[in-house]
Every structure is written in structure tokens, then in C-alpha cells.
Design a protein around this motif. Sequence first.
Motif, PDB file in Angstrom:
ATOM      1  N   HIS A 219      -7.036  -8.936   6.773  1.00  0.00           N
ATOM      2  CA  HIS A 219      -6.005  -7.937   7.060  1.00  0.00           C
ATOM      3  C   HIS A 219      -6.180  -6.704   6.167  1.00  0.00           C
ATOM      4  O   HIS A 219      -6.117  -5.564   6.636  1.00  0.00           O
ATOM      5  CB  HIS A 219      -4.618  -8.568   6.886  1.00  0.00           C
ATOM      6  CG  HIS A 219      -3.512  -7.644   7.206  1.00  0.00           C
ATOM      7  ND1 HIS A 219      -2.536  -7.316   6.303  1.00  0.00           N
ATOM      8  CD2 HIS A 219      -3.207  -6.954   8.328  1.00  0.00           C
ATOM      9  CE1 HIS A 219      -1.688  -6.474   6.859  1.00  0.00           C
ATOM     10  NE2 HIS A 219      -2.070  -6.240   8.091  1.00  0.00           N
ATOM     11  N   CYS A 220      -6.451  -6.922   4.889  1.00  0.00           N
ATOM     12  CA  CYS A 220      -6.676  -5.791   3.980  1.00  0.00           C
ATOM     13  C   CYS A 220      -7.943  -5.031   4.362  1.00  0.00           C
ATOM     14  O   CYS A 220      -7.969  -3.792   4.298  1.00  0.00           O
ATOM     15  CB  CYS A 220      -6.752  -6.281   2.536  1.00  0.00           C
ATOM     16  SG  CYS A 220      -5.148  -6.804   1.880  1.00  0.00           S
TER      17      CYS A 220
ATOM     18  N   HIS B 290      -7.249  -2.567   7.137  1.00  0.00           N
ATOM     19  CA  HIS B 290      -6.575  -1.352   6.674  1.00  0.00           C
ATOM     20  C   HIS B 290      -7.533  -0.459   5.882  1.00  0.00           C
ATOM     21  O   HIS B 290      -7.441   0.765   5.971  1.00  0.00           O
ATOM     22  CB  HIS B 290      -5.322  -1.711   5.874  1.00  0.00           C
ATOM     23  CG  HIS B 290      -4.196  -2.137   6.765  1.00  0.00           C
ATOM     24  ND1 HIS B 290      -3.286  -1.250   7.293  1.00  0.00           N
ATOM     25  CD2 HIS B 290      -3.857  -3.360   7.249  1.00  0.00           C
ATOM     26  CE1 HIS B 290      -2.420  -1.904   8.055  1.00  0.00           C
ATOM     27  NE2 HIS B 290      -2.745  -3.191   8.043  1.00  0.00           N
TER      28      HIS B 290
ATOM     29  N   SER C  27      -1.486  -2.053   4.040  1.00  0.00           N
ATOM     30  CA  SER C  27      -1.444  -3.377   4.661  1.00  0.00           C
ATOM     31  C   SER C  27      -0.085  -4.066   4.522  1.00  0.00           C
ATOM     32  O   SER C  27       0.185  -5.022   5.236  1.00  0.00           O
ATOM     33  CB  SER C  27      -2.537  -4.271   4.082  1.00  0.00           C
ATOM     34  OG  SER C  27      -2.328  -4.474   2.701  1.00  0.00           O
TER      35      SER C  27
END
Length: 157
Positions: free
Chosen positions: A76-77, A80, A42
Motif C-alpha cells: 500500500h505504501c 502511494h 497512504s
Amino acid sequence: MEKEEILGHLRSAKAAHIKWVQKAKLLINGIDINEDAIPIDSTECKFGKWFYSDGQILNSLSNNPLECMQSIEGLHCSLHDKYLQIFRIYFSEDKKVGFFAKLFGLKRKKVLSEEETKNAKHHYAEIENISKDLLDEINRLERRLVAVSEEKIKALV
């Protein structure tokens, strides 16, 4: 940094995120994608590079709650993490590879089983949902940034 410049960087990061998701979709749809074209980490994708550098200034916006940036980071993490599941389906370590293959790491599986394809599509559907939530948060952040005066932005920098 000027307000318009910060807005431009935010919008570029958002566009980079959208492209990242589109590349994952191409992979799911059978287009041959280089394993490095879609960063797993990420902090290595263009959005992550922006978020963990220039994006951090937005933590200080008076009208931007801390939860916003934490939510963006978490979503966002999660994206990923989900992509990692897809990556593991499409790319594998082959124990019987030559010197150069070992040197450059993983190689793409030639044929996926029906179950692998189904799992990859399921993970991608989750990526789409998470991406929608992430884009909603980014859009809220963008609206907050637009609402802040140029003077307050200059005070942050």
C-alpha cells in the motif's frame, strides 16, 4: 464487531483501493482530476484509513500470519510512493501565480511533454502491478477471515 461487519469493512476498503487506482488511471488518460481526488498520503485514502484503524484488529487473527499485514502495508505504501511520482509530473508549483493559487497550493500543468507522459504511464504500469499484488494479499486475508469462527472474531474485539 460481528464477523460479517468486519468482512464488510474489509470489502469496502478493497473497493476503495480499486477506485483509487481507477482515479489514477483517469488522470493518466487525460481526464481532468482534482489534485485532492487521489490522496498521496497512504494514511489519508479510504483504504489507509481502514487499514490503520479497524483493519488492525486482523493482526490478531490466529490464522493470519504477521507477514500478511506487513505485506499489505508495504504494498500500500509502495502504491502511494509511485503515485507521488505521477503527482509530481501532473501538478507543479508555479512561481508566478496569484494570491489564491498560492493559498490553495499546486496547480495542474496544462501540457505534458512526451517524456513526462511516458514517465507517468510507466509509473502507472508499476501501480497496476503493485495493486494486483495488494489485491492478492487482501483476498488471502479475506479468505482467512471467512475461515475463522464467529466466536474467535468476538474474542478479538
